[in-house]
Design a protein around this motif. Structure first.
Motif, PDB file in Angstrom:
ATOM      1  N   LEU A   4      11.344 -10.585  -0.226  1.00  0.00           N
ATOM      2  CA  LEU A   4      12.400 -10.072   0.648  1.00  0.00           C
ATOM      3  C   LEU A   4      13.483  -9.437  -0.207  1.00  0.00           C
ATOM      4  CD1 LEU A   4      12.963 -12.908   3.262  1.00  0.00           C
ATOM      5  CD2 LEU A   4      12.033 -10.652   3.684  1.00  0.00           C
ATOM      6  N   GLY A   5      13.909  -8.259   0.179  1.00  0.00           N
ATOM      7  CA  GLY A   5      15.004  -7.603  -0.515  1.00  0.00           C
ATOM      8  C   GLY A   5      16.344  -8.201  -0.118  1.00  0.00           C
ATOM      9  N   LEU A   6      17.365  -7.843  -0.837  1.00  0.00           N
ATOM     10  CA  LEU A   6      18.704  -8.365  -0.583  1.00  0.00           C
ATOM     11  C   LEU A   6      19.181  -8.004   0.823  1.00  0.00           C
ATOM     12  CD1 LEU A   6      21.207  -9.819  -1.615  1.00  0.00           C
ATOM     13  CD2 LEU A   6      22.027  -7.631  -2.501  1.00  0.00           C
ATOM     14  N   GLY A   7      18.912  -6.768   1.256  1.00  0.00           N
ATOM     15  CA  GLY A   7      19.330  -6.336   2.597  1.00  0.00           C
ATOM     16  C   GLY A   7      18.668  -7.170   3.687  1.00  0.00           C
ATOM     17  N   ASP A   8      17.367  -7.442   3.519  1.00  0.00           N
ATOM     18  CA  ASP A   8      16.657  -8.263   4.503  1.00  0.00           C
ATOM     19  C   ASP A   8      17.198  -9.692   4.533  1.00  0.00           C
ATOM     20  OD1 ASP A   8      14.961  -6.230   5.337  1.00  0.00           O
ATOM     21  OD2 ASP A   8      13.543  -6.634   3.700  1.00  0.00           O
ATOM     22  N   ARG A   9      17.540 -10.217   3.370  1.00  0.00           N
ATOM     23  CA  ARG A   9      18.093 -11.581   3.317  1.00  0.00           C
ATOM     24  C   ARG A   9      19.450 -11.654   4.001  1.00  0.00           C
ATOM     25  NH1 ARG A   9      16.326 -14.682  -2.055  1.00  0.00           N
ATOM     26  NH2 ARG A   9      14.291 -13.729  -2.283  1.00  0.00           N
ATOM     27  N   LEU A  10      20.289 -10.662   3.748  1.00  0.00           N
ATOM     28  CA  LEU A  10      21.606 -10.655   4.385  1.00  0.00           C
ATOM     29  C   LEU A  10      21.489 -10.494   5.891  1.00  0.00           C
ATOM     30  CD1 LEU A  10      23.714  -8.578   1.847  1.00  0.00           C
ATOM     31  CD2 LEU A  10      23.909 -11.020   2.357  1.00  0.00           C
ATOM     32  N   LYS A  11      20.623  -9.583   6.316  1.00  0.00           N
ATOM     33  CA  LYS A  11      20.417  -9.385   7.755  1.00  0.00           C
ATOM     34  C   LYS A  11      19.866 -10.662   8.400  1.00  0.00           C
ATOM     35  CE  LYS A  11      17.014  -7.098   9.740  1.00  0.00           C
ATOM     36  NZ  LYS A  11      16.054  -6.064  10.054  1.00  0.00           N
ATOM     37  N   TRP A  55      21.065 -12.556  11.716  1.00  0.00           N
ATOM     38  CA  TRP A  55      20.213 -12.357  12.893  1.00  0.00           C
ATOM     39  C   TRP A  55      18.757 -12.378  12.456  1.00  0.00           C
ATOM     40  CZ3 TRP A  55      20.162 -12.777  17.861  1.00  0.00           C
ATOM     41  CH2 TRP A  55      19.139 -12.217  18.598  1.00  0.00           C
ATOM     42  N   ASN A  56      18.022 -13.347  12.953  1.00  0.00           N
ATOM     43  CA  ASN A  56      16.620 -13.446  12.580  1.00  0.00           C
ATOM     44  C   ASN A  56      15.837 -14.079  13.723  1.00  0.00           C
ATOM     45  OD1 ASN A  56      14.235 -13.409  11.220  1.00  0.00           O
ATOM     46  ND2 ASN A  56      15.016 -14.406   9.379  1.00  0.00           N
ATOM     47  N   ALA A  57      15.786 -13.395  14.833  1.00  0.00           N
ATOM     48  CA  ALA A  57      15.113 -13.926  16.026  1.00  0.00           C
ATOM     49  C   ALA A  57      13.630 -14.159  15.774  1.00  0.00           C
ATOM     50  CB  ALA A  57      15.306 -12.963  17.192  1.00  0.00           C
ATOM     51  N   ARG A  58      12.990 -13.294  15.024  1.00  0.00           N
ATOM     52  CA  ARG A  58      11.549 -13.441  14.739  1.00  0.00           C
ATOM     53  C   ARG A  58      11.280 -14.739  13.974  1.00  0.00           C
ATOM     54  NH1 ARG A  58       6.514 -11.936  16.113  1.00  0.00           N
ATOM     55  NH2 ARG A  58       5.176 -11.465  14.374  1.00  0.00           N
ATOM     56  N   TRP A  59      12.121 -15.037  12.984  1.00  0.00           N
ATOM     57  CA  TRP A  59      11.935 -16.269  12.211  1.00  0.00           C
ATOM     58  C   TRP A  59      12.200 -17.491  13.090  1.00  0.00           C
ATOM     59  CZ3 TRP A  59       9.339 -18.134   8.506  1.00  0.00           C
ATOM     60  CH2 TRP A  59       9.661 -19.359   7.940  1.00  0.00           C
ATOM     61  N   ASN A  60      13.179 -17.422  13.968  1.00  0.00           N
ATOM     62  CA  ASN A  60      13.442 -18.531  14.890  1.00  0.00           C
ATOM     63  C   ASN A  60      12.234 -18.787  15.786  1.00  0.00           C
ATOM     64  OD1 ASN A  60      15.992 -18.934  13.874  1.00  0.00           O
ATOM     65  ND2 ASN A  60      17.011 -17.763  15.470  1.00  0.00           N
ATOM     66  N   GLU A  61      11.600 -17.721  16.253  1.00  0.00           N
ATOM     67  CA  GLU A  61      10.408 -17.879  17.077  1.00  0.00           C
ATOM     68  C   GLU A  61       9.246 -18.454  16.262  1.00  0.00           C
ATOM     69  OE1 GLU A  61       7.847 -14.643  19.008  1.00  0.00           O
ATOM     70  OE2 GLU A  61       9.269 -15.234  20.575  1.00  0.00           O
ATOM     71  N   THR A  62       9.150 -18.089  14.997  1.00  0.00           N
ATOM     72  CA  THR A  62       8.118 -18.645  14.117  1.00  0.00           C
ATOM     73  C   THR A  62       8.351 -20.137  13.916  1.00  0.00           C
ATOM     74  OG1 THR A  62       7.850 -16.513  13.025  1.00  0.00           O
ATOM     75  CG2 THR A  62       7.050 -18.446  11.838  1.00  0.00           C
ATOM     76  N   LEU A  63       9.594 -20.538  13.759  1.00  0.00           N
ATOM     77  CA  LEU A  63       9.910 -21.973  13.649  1.00  0.00           C
ATOM     78  C   LEU A  63       9.539 -22.708  14.941  1.00  0.00           C
ATOM     79  CD1 LEU A  63      13.346 -21.910  11.795  1.00  0.00           C
ATOM     80  CD2 LEU A  63      11.112 -22.574  10.875  1.00  0.00           C
ATOM     81  N   TYR A  64       9.757 -22.072  16.080  1.00  0.00           N
ATOM     82  CA  TYR A  64       9.374 -22.663  17.359  1.00  0.00           C
ATOM     83  C   TYR A  64       7.856 -22.827  17.438  1.00  0.00           C
ATOM     84  CZ  TYR A  64       8.663 -23.271  22.358  1.00  0.00           C
ATOM     85  OH  TYR A  64       8.255 -23.740  23.575  1.00  0.00           O
ATOM     86  N   LEU A  65       7.124 -21.839  16.961  1.00  0.00           N
ATOM     87  CA  LEU A  65       5.668 -21.908  16.935  1.00  0.00           C
ATOM     88  C   LEU A  65       5.205 -23.086  16.072  1.00  0.00           C
ATOM     89  CD1 LEU A  65       3.154 -20.276  17.910  1.00  0.00           C
ATOM     90  CD2 LEU A  65       3.242 -19.106  15.722  1.00  0.00           C
TER      91      LEU A  65
END
Length: 144
Positions: free
Chosen positions: A50-57, A61-71
């Motif tokens: 992951l690049g720095l921009g992706d980490r900061l974003k 806001w990381n709805a996709r990762w939250n859904e992955t944690l739910y899975l």
């Protein structure tokens, strides 16, 4: 009073009673429900880098990762015996991923999922399959 307040101030303070392996969700695509020649793929694999921009974003806001944690949570609940709801949620999310990721390709008619525990055995990784689902339709969610 302090004993009740510390977990609220420091969430990791005795948050987990036991830390154990978490099941991974894998899936395979099938042309027929009886197809046994399955190539299993990890569901929502983590990016290699992951690049720095992706980490900061992702920090804000990381709805996709939250859904992955739910899975992952659904997979853990399935293993603990809450099969009906957890299986339905896993199927629903896998079907949505398939429809989104394979929109331009011909999608196989069925899919299966399995729950796998990964652990270290010396220098090697060991995979123990805890559950393999029956085949479900890739496009028809009537298999509730």
């Amino acid at each position: 009073m302090l004993k009740l307040l510390l977990p609220a101030l420091f969430p990791s303070w005795r948050f987990f009673d036991v830390i154990g392996p978490s099941p991974r969700v894998e899936f395979c695509l099938l042309d027929t429900p009886e197809d046994d020649a399955a190539v299993w793929r990890e569901c929502r694999p983590r990016p290699a880098r992951l690049g720095l921009g992706d980490r900061l974003k992702g920090f804000f806001w990381n709805a996709r990762w939250n859904e992955t944690l739910y899975l992952t949570n659904c997979a853990e609940r399935f293993i603990q015996g809450q099969e009906e709801h957890a299986s339905r949620e896993i199927r629903r999310r896998l079907r949505g991923d398939l429809l989104r990721d394979m929109a331009s390709e011909a999608m196989p008619a069925y899919f299966r999922f399995r729950l796998v525990f990964v652990s270290r055995d010396g220098d090697a990784l060991r995979q123990d399959v805890a559950f393999v689902s029956p085949a479900y339709s890739s496009v028809d969610p009537s298999d509730r």
